[in-house]
Every structure is written in C-alpha cells, then in structure tokens.
Design a protein around this motif. Structure first.
Motif, PDB file in Angstrom:
ATOM      1  N   GLY A  67       0.874  -1.309  -0.140  1.00  0.00           N
ATOM      2  CA  GLY A  67      -0.033   0.068   0.043  1.00  0.00           C
ATOM      3  C   GLY A  67       0.765   1.342   0.212  1.00  0.00           C
ATOM      4  O   GLY A  67       0.025   2.308   0.032  1.00  0.00           O
ATOM      5  N   LYS A  68       2.042   1.195   0.227  1.00  0.00           N
ATOM      6  CA  LYS A  68       3.086   2.178   0.186  1.00  0.00           C
ATOM      7  C   LYS A  68       3.421   2.928  -1.224  1.00  0.00           C
ATOM      8  O   LYS A  68       3.631   2.067  -2.354  1.00  0.00           O
ATOM      9  CB  LYS A  68       4.362   2.124   0.833  1.00  0.00           C
ATOM     10  N   TYR A  69       3.482   4.223  -1.325  1.00  0.00           N
ATOM     11  CA  TYR A  69       4.387   4.882  -2.483  1.00  0.00           C
ATOM     12  C   TYR A  69       5.783   4.983  -2.150  1.00  0.00           C
ATOM     13  O   TYR A  69       6.003   4.822  -0.951  1.00  0.00           O
ATOM     14  CB  TYR A  69       3.607   6.094  -2.806  1.00  0.00           C
ATOM     15  N   TYR A  70       6.495   5.562  -3.074  1.00  0.00           N
ATOM     16  CA  TYR A  70       7.888   5.872  -2.501  1.00  0.00           C
ATOM     17  C   TYR A  70       8.750   6.817  -3.612  1.00  0.00           C
ATOM     18  O   TYR A  70       7.844   6.992  -4.711  1.00  0.00           O
ATOM     19  CB  TYR A  70       8.883   4.588  -2.636  1.00  0.00           C
ATOM     20  N   TYR A  71       9.629   7.618  -3.040  1.00  0.00           N
ATOM     21  CA  TYR A  71      10.118   8.383  -4.020  1.00  0.00           C
ATOM     22  C   TYR A  71      11.615   8.389  -3.937  1.00  0.00           C
ATOM     23  O   TYR A  71      12.224   7.687  -2.988  1.00  0.00           O
ATOM     24  CB  TYR A  71       9.908   9.842  -3.607  1.00  0.00           C
ATOM     25  N   VAL A  72      12.428   8.938  -5.002  1.00  0.00           N
ATOM     26  CA  VAL A  72      13.752   8.910  -4.993  1.00  0.00           C
ATOM     27  C   VAL A  72      14.233  10.336  -5.138  1.00  0.00           C
ATOM     28  O   VAL A  72      13.964  11.151  -6.088  1.00  0.00           O
ATOM     29  CB  VAL A  72      14.547   7.891  -6.077  1.00  0.00           C
ATOM     30  N   ASN A 101       1.820  -3.578  -4.075  1.00  0.00           N
ATOM     31  CA  ASN A 101       0.702  -4.632  -3.523  1.00  0.00           C
ATOM     32  C   ASN A 101       1.465  -5.786  -3.205  1.00  0.00           C
ATOM     33  O   ASN A 101       0.453  -6.739  -2.823  1.00  0.00           O
ATOM     34  CB  ASN A 101      -0.094  -4.740  -4.868  1.00  0.00           C
ATOM     35  N   THR A 102       2.455  -5.943  -2.776  1.00  0.00           N
ATOM     36  CA  THR A 102       3.241  -6.939  -2.166  1.00  0.00           C
ATOM     37  C   THR A 102       4.236  -6.821  -1.087  1.00  0.00           C
ATOM     38  O   THR A 102       4.138  -5.310  -0.809  1.00  0.00           O
ATOM     39  CB  THR A 102       3.893  -8.014  -3.377  1.00  0.00           C
ATOM     40  N   ASP A 103       4.672  -7.555  -0.572  1.00  0.00           N
ATOM     41  CA  ASP A 103       5.671  -7.531   0.424  1.00  0.00           C
ATOM     42  C   ASP A 103       7.141  -7.232   0.155  1.00  0.00           C
ATOM     43  O   ASP A 103       8.029  -7.507   1.006  1.00  0.00           O
ATOM     44  CB  ASP A 103       5.317  -8.296   1.911  1.00  0.00           C
ATOM     45  N   THR A 104       7.206  -7.205  -1.136  1.00  0.00           N
ATOM     46  CA  THR A 104       8.518  -7.165  -1.678  1.00  0.00           C
ATOM     47  C   THR A 104       8.767  -6.197  -2.785  1.00  0.00           C
ATOM     48  O   THR A 104       7.808  -6.028  -3.549  1.00  0.00           O
ATOM     49  CB  THR A 104       8.874  -8.444  -2.337  1.00  0.00           C
ATOM     50  N   MET A 203      15.551   7.705  -0.566  1.00  0.00           N
ATOM     51  CA  MET A 203      14.289   7.027  -0.510  1.00  0.00           C
ATOM     52  C   MET A 203      13.491   7.185   0.643  1.00  0.00           C
ATOM     53  O   MET A 203      13.838   7.372   1.728  1.00  0.00           O
ATOM     54  CB  MET A 203      14.562   5.638  -0.914  1.00  0.00           C
ATOM     55  N   CYS A 204      12.176   7.127   0.259  1.00  0.00           N
ATOM     56  CA  CYS A 204      11.220   6.878   1.479  1.00  0.00           C
ATOM     57  C   CYS A 204       9.988   6.252   1.156  1.00  0.00           C
ATOM     58  O   CYS A 204       9.638   6.592  -0.128  1.00  0.00           O
ATOM     59  CB  CYS A 204      10.767   8.504   1.940  1.00  0.00           C
ATOM     60  N   PHE A 205       9.534   5.358   1.780  1.00  0.00           N
ATOM     61  CA  PHE A 205       8.317   4.684   1.575  1.00  0.00           C
ATOM     62  C   PHE A 205       7.219   5.458   2.445  1.00  0.00           C
ATOM     63  O   PHE A 205       7.275   5.700   3.689  1.00  0.00           O
ATOM     64  CB  PHE A 205       8.216   3.358   2.025  1.00  0.00           C
ATOM     65  N   PHE A 206       6.057   5.982   1.651  1.00  0.00           N
ATOM     66  CA  PHE A 206       4.849   6.675   2.447  1.00  0.00           C
ATOM     67  C   PHE A 206       3.391   6.371   1.869  1.00  0.00           C
ATOM     68  O   PHE A 206       3.428   5.639   0.862  1.00  0.00           O
ATOM     69  CB  PHE A 206       5.193   8.038   2.300  1.00  0.00           C
ATOM     70  N   GLU A 207       2.578   6.572   2.662  1.00  0.00           N
ATOM     71  CA  GLU A 207       1.036   6.484   2.194  1.00  0.00           C
ATOM     72  C   GLU A 207       0.708   7.393   1.498  1.00  0.00           C
ATOM     73  O   GLU A 207       0.921   8.613   1.554  1.00  0.00           O
ATOM     74  CB  GLU A 207       0.181   6.078   3.388  1.00  0.00           C
TER      75      GLU A 207
END
Length: 207
Positions: A67-72, A101-104, A203-207
C-alpha cells in the motif's frame, strides 16, 4: 505464598507480552538488501568494469511495504555542501506506478560516465526505466555504492539507499569502503574525507 506465585505469574506474562510486542515492532520494519553478485558472473563483471559501467540490485521486503508509494531524491554534494536537490521520481505522482501491492520491491540501478564531466544514472524496473544526468568531475574513479548496511528503513522516514562517490585518498592510496564503513554522517563525507563531489540518493516509503 499463593499471592507471591500469582505475582510471579503476572510478571512473567507481562514480560512475555513486552518481548512479543518488541519482536512484532522489529518485524514491522522494512529490510533492505543488496545482491552481492549483481552481474551474475565474473566475465560480465570484468566486461562492465572495462566499460566503466556500475550496476546494483536492491531488494526491499516487509509487510509494511504493502500500500505504500515511494520517491527517490538526488542530493549533489560539492566540497562538503549540498548544492542541488532533485526529486527524480515520485510513484504517487506518476501514472506508470501504483501502490506496492506485495511485501517485496526489487529494482536495479545502473550508472557511469556519459561524458568527461557528466554522470548518467538509470533506475531499472520491470516495465520501465528512469534515467538522469549529473555534472561530474573529469575522472573515471566514480563508484556506485548500495548503502544497505547504512540504511534504517522505516515507513515515512527518509533514508539513503545509494551513493555515487569518489574515493578517499591517503598516502597515495585510494579507498571506497573506508568511507562507506566509517560510521560518519553520510552528508559529511565530503568534509571528513576531502571528497570533492558525490551524489546521494534518498528514498522514502509513504502512504
């Protein structure tokens, strides 16, 4: 005597839940790992090295990825100062990406000199690639490094995943690993080691 036994049992149960909660908290973090042999064979590595091509494979795993997005974001550091910051891509703002949509999550990064004073870096995904060019020093001594040993990956918390660095020089010798494993603040490498230029990729993973 019975009251003491009940108290002991209560403390034991409380300790059990504290340990379980701590374990669950650790499991909730996202683990970053790099492939120690991204090229697959020594021959491919030698050919790439001869051509001045750098290649790394990154893999992120953890249930909190879903469910996360991410940026670089790139940060260009010259003589110890961050001179330029750019968002290379943000999956939340791109029609080519969807929430994970997965854990990888796995992707590759390739880089090298594109001219005497220019570096090219390309992020490679299953269906597309994203490339960027950066100003550089006139040298072939840049090295693309994956910072999986330095990264603490938590949702919503920015971290450094990769770096394109020049070597640390001392008594006529040049070192890369001495910089990466120094424990120094990554943004202070230029000042601490006298490195003229390097690029950090956050990087960052976010909702």
């Amino acid at each position: 005597m019975k009251k003491r036994t009940n108290l002991t049992e209560y403390l034991f149960i409380l300790l059990f839940f504290c340990v379980a909660a701590t374990a669950q908290k650790k499991e909730s973090s996202i683990k970053m790992t790099g492939d120690p042999q991204p090229w697959g064979s020594k021959d491919m590595y030698r050919l790439a090295s001869w051509q001045g091509i750098h290649y790394e494979k990154a893999r992120f795993s953890g249930k909190e990825l879903k469910g996360k997005y991410y940026y670089v974001v790139s940060k260009e550091i010259w003589n110890g100062k961050i001179k330029k910051t750019d968002t290379l891509f943000n999956t939340q703002k791109s029609s080519y990406f969807e929430p994970i949509n997965t854990d990888t999550l796995a992707f590759s990064v390739m880089g090298g000199k594109s001219s005497d004073r220019s570096l090219k870096v390309e992020f490679l995904f299953d269906r597309l690639s994203i490339h960027n060019n950066f100003l550089a020093v006139d040298t072939d001594e840049y090295s693309l490094r994956i910072l999986d040993r330095l990264a603490t990956v938590k949702p919503g918390k920015p971290f450094y995943a990769f770096a394109f660095i020049l070597p640390y020089q001392e008594k006529g010798n040049k070192y890369y690993c001495a910089v990466e494993s120094s424990g120094k603040d990554i943004e202070e490498w230029g000042t601490e080691f006298g490195i003229e230029h390097y690029i950090l990729f956050e990087m960052c993973f976010f909702e």
